[in-house]
Design a protein around this motif. Structure first.
Motif: not given
Length: 164
Positions: A38-48
């Protein structure tokens, strides 16, 4: 009417419930992933990705009384100090000084652990003035990124403009 995550206006006799500071564990990886989405959708951060970060570093977060994570900051060890990732805050919660609170707590934690320096790399210039107001000094800049550092251990209180 309030946005999701925001605290509603108090009614007479109701107690204010502030955001709570928490230290993240591996069990928080999925909740942190939702924040970053939500905060930084461009980062593509996943749970892993977040689980991997937590295995080699740490994170602090603020949650509302309902358990929703509002803002977080994370760090990992590097030679000579810690690398700090930029703050992630829900768009609806920005402007409430959550980031300043989290960065102050990370700096206090670093001092307690005798960490001499924090570094931060930004891939965009928009947040640069914010981190400079928090005491981070620009040490390297290219078209792709800016690197900032802040001494927090030892003689940090005697920093001069020429210190890097």
């Amino acid at each position: 009417m309030t946005h999701k995550g925001q605290i509603q206006a108090l009614q007479p006799g109701e107690a204010y419930q502030a955001a709570r500071l928490r230290s993240a564990s591996l069990h928080d990886a999925s909740r942190l992933a939702r924040l970053y989405e939500s905060a930084r959708p461009e980062s593509g951060e996943t749970e892993a990705d977040l689980r991997n970060w937590l295995e080699r570093g740490g994170a602090l977060y603020l949650e509302n009384p309902g358990g929703e994570i509002l803002s977080a900051v994370r760090w990992a060890e590097r030679e000579g100090g810690w690398t700090v990732d930029r703050i992630a805050t829900l768009p609806s919660e920005r402007g409430q000084a959550f980031g300043r609170w989290l960065m102050t707590k990370v700096e206090a934690l670093a001092i307690r652990h005798n960490v001499p320096e924090l570094s931060l790399t930004l891939d965009q210039d928009d947040p640069l003035p914010y981190y400079q107001r928090l005491g981070y000094r620009l040490t390297d800049r290219s078209e792709e990124r800016s690197t900032l550092k802040k001494r927090v251990g030892g003689t940090w209180q005697y920093q001069s403009e020429s210190t890097s």
